[in-house]
Design a protein around this motif. Structure first.
Motif, short mmCIF file in Angstrom:
data_model
loop_
_atom_site.label_atom_id
_atom_site.label_comp_id
_atom_site.label_asym_id
_atom_site.label_seq_id
_atom_site.Cartn_x
_atom_site.Cartn_y
_atom_site.Cartn_z
N SER A 11 0.82 -1.21 0.00
CA SER A 11 0.00 0.00 0.00
C SER A 11 0.85 1.26 0.00
O SER A 11 0.59 2.20 -0.77
CB SER A 11 -0.92 -0.02 1.22
OG SER A 11 -1.64 1.18 1.34
N LEU A 12 1.86 1.29 0.84
CA LEU A 12 2.70 2.49 0.92
C LEU A 12 3.54 2.66 -0.34
O LEU A 12 3.82 3.80 -0.75
CB LEU A 12 3.59 2.42 2.16
CG LEU A 12 2.85 2.56 3.49
CD1 LEU A 12 3.79 2.33 4.68
CD2 LEU A 12 2.23 3.95 3.61
N ARG A 13 3.96 1.54 -0.92
CA ARG A 13 4.70 1.65 -2.18
C ARG A 13 3.81 2.25 -3.26
O ARG A 13 4.22 3.14 -4.02
CB ARG A 13 5.17 0.24 -2.60
CG ARG A 13 5.83 0.20 -3.98
CD ARG A 13 7.05 1.09 -4.02
NE ARG A 13 7.67 1.08 -5.34
CZ ARG A 13 8.55 1.96 -5.75
NH1 ARG A 13 8.92 2.96 -4.95
NH2 ARG A 13 9.08 1.87 -6.95
N THR A 14 2.55 1.82 -3.33
CA THR A 14 1.60 2.37 -4.31
C THR A 14 1.34 3.85 -4.05
O THR A 14 1.28 4.67 -4.99
CB THR A 14 0.28 1.59 -4.24
OG1 THR A 14 0.53 0.21 -4.50
CG2 THR A 14 -0.73 2.13 -5.24
N ARG A 15 1.23 4.19 -2.78
CA ARG A 15 0.97 5.59 -2.43
C ARG A 15 2.16 6.47 -2.79
O ARG A 15 1.98 7.61 -3.26
CB ARG A 15 0.68 5.68 -0.94
CG ARG A 15 0.20 7.04 -0.51
CD ARG A 15 -0.13 7.06 0.95
NE ARG A 15 -0.42 8.40 1.42
CZ ARG A 15 -0.55 8.73 2.69
NH1 ARG A 15 -0.42 7.81 3.64
NH2 ARG A 15 -0.82 9.99 3.04
N ALA A 16 3.36 5.97 -2.58
CA ALA A 16 4.56 6.74 -2.93
C ALA A 16 4.61 7.00 -4.43
O ALA A 16 4.96 8.10 -4.89
CB ALA A 16 5.81 6.00 -2.47
N GLN A 17 4.26 5.99 -5.20
CA GLN A 17 4.24 6.18 -6.66
C GLN A 17 3.19 7.20 -7.07
O GLN A 17 3.44 8.03 -7.97
CB GLN A 17 3.97 4.83 -7.33
CG GLN A 17 5.10 3.83 -7.16
CD GLN A 17 4.73 2.45 -7.66
OE1 GLN A 17 3.55 2.15 -7.90
NE2 GLN A 17 5.74 1.59 -7.84
#
Length: 467
Positions: free
Chosen positions: A282-288
């Motif tokens: 989730s956080l990786r997607t949000r960072a992108q």
């Protein structure tokens, strides 16, 4: 009476209390046997003399002597009953004292033990007098005189009376033990269940840990915490006799608490691993997504620069650079979190993910602020009157509340409201000119509404109503 006699003293003194001289009776029996062997004519001649001579028992004083003996014997029996009753009561009380001292080390408990020792010495004294009186008089003697029997009765009666008085002291002492004894018995009643609960908690924690490891999770930190409870379990198994009841209860509660914590974490470990994996994704997607949104800040700033004064956008100048830097930091922390997850360092992974979330939250707010700034400035530049009316309505509503039930407003309320009116008028005047500072106008009206809100809250609080 000694504190812990090898056997009940009654058993030691019983032979002495029931023995009687056997010399005369043995001799008389021997004479009768000899007479029985004589020829019948000679036996008839000798028999009257045999019972009239020295072998005859001397019945002293007739009825008066037997009465004195009976009274002395009755006194002896009553004293023996008082003695045995006191001895039994003392033994029962000793069990209560040992129960208290095993559980309670308070000054009150120590005083009770000391008082019991003193009472024991008093019991020893009266018991010694009783035993001395018993040993001093053989009530089964054939030649017991009435006077001697009378003295025996008096001494034995006196011994009995002292035994009864001490028994009363013992009863009063026993009644005073109620609170301490209840407390001690309550703790003793808790002991076995508490130890058993601790053992069961350790077993449950061990089972949960084995289950977690069976699913491929190492759980090294939980295993270390469980192993640290091993010495505590050993002390629990050694029992309260070695470590004391209060200490054992405390240890059992501590082991129970720690073991249940290990069990709960071990049972949650598979879920925690899955949750960590979800947060990483989730956080990786949000960072992108933030990387994409950050790229849109520069066009927004360009429009702000083109249409509004510098005061309206200057504080947003660093947002694109700061957002890019924050996203880079978040991605680096995410890489560290993935490594911690792979090594099953769950606390480290959780801490790193929290850091990533904080970085992305801050960046999200900064990126959103640029777009929100443009939206607000567009709205107020087209119709500043809507913002003015919104603020004036808040002021008028507060003024009506301040005047409710009053002929004149409270100066504490009137003064800040008057200042708010003046501040709004100055903000409206600032809109005049070719290039008005709309952002300053918006911050001023927001500040005015905040001031009005505080005044309203104060009025309601002064009147006891909901703030």
């Amino acid at each position: 009476m000694t504190a812990t006699p090898p056997q009940p003293y009654a058993q030691q003194v019983a032979p002495r209390l029931s023995s009687r001289p056997r010399g005369r009776r043995t001799g008389a029996l021997r004479d009768l046997v000899g007479l029985a062997l004589l020829p019948l004519p000679l036996l008839v001649a000798v028999l009257p003399g045999a019972f009239a001579g020295g072998g005859t028992r001397r019945w002293f004083g007739g009825g008066r002597g037997e009465s004195a003996r009976a009274e002395a014997q009755a006194a002896k029996d009553a004293a023996a009953e008082a003695f045995y009753d006191l001895d039994t009561a003392q033994r029962d009380l000793r069990i209560s004292i040992e129960t208290i001292t095993a559980v309670d080390s308070s000054p009150a408990a120590r005083q009770v033990a000391a008082d019991f020792d003193a009472l024991g010495r008093r019991i020893d004294e009266v018991s010694h007098r009783y035993i001395t009186a018993v040993d001093a008089h053989d009530l089964d003697r054939d030649d017991l005189e009435a006077a001697v029997a009378g003295r025996a009765r008096a001494e034995l009666t006196g011994a009995k009376d002292e035994l009864l008085r001490v028994r009363q002291e013992l009863d009063r002492f026993t009644r005073g033990l109620g609170p301490l004894l209840d407390k001690a018995e309550t703790q003793l009643a808790r002991l076995a269940p508490a130890v058993e609960r601790a053992r069961q908690a350790l077993l449950a924690a061990s089972t949960a840990l084995d289950t977690a490891r069976g699913s491929g999770l190492r759980a090294d930190d939980l295993a270390a915490r469980l192993a640290a409870l091993g010495p505590e379990l050993t002390k629990l198994n050694q029992g309260a006799g070695r470590h004391g009841v209060p200490e054992t209860l405390q240890r059992a509660d501590r082991v129970l608490r720690d073991a249940e914590a290990v069990r709960a974490e071990a049972e949650r470990l598979p879920e925690r691993a899955a949750e960590t994996d979800r947060r990483l994704v989730s956080l990786r997607t949000r960072a992108q997504a933030l990387t994409t949104r950050s790229a849109q800040v520069e066009p927004i700033l360009s429009e702000l620069r083109r249409r509004f004064t510098a005061a309206c956008w200057q504080d947003l100048q660093q947002v694109p650079e700061q957002a890019a830097d924050a996203v880079r930091q978040a991605e680096a922390k995410l890489a560290e979190a993935r490594k911690a997850r792979a090594e099953q360092r769950w606390p480290d992974a959780t801490a790193l993910l929290s850091t990533v979330r904080a970085l992305l939250n801050h960046t999200d707010e900064a990126v959103s602020a640029a777009g929100e700034r443009l939206r607000q400035l567009n709205a107020v530049s087209k119709d500043p009157q809507a913002e003015i009316e919104r603020t004036r309505f808040a002021i008028r509503d507060a003024q009506r509340l301040a005047m409710t039930g009053r002929a004149t407003p409270d100066p504490r309320h009137a003064r800040p409201l008057d200042d708010a009116v003046s501040r709004l008028d100055r903000a409206v005047d600032g809109l005049e000119g070719r290039h008005p500072d709309y952002w300053h106008f918006l911050t001023e009206t927001e500040a005015v509404r905040a001031t009005v809100g505080r005044v309203v809250a104060q009025i309601r609080q002064d009147r006891g109503g909901p703030v």
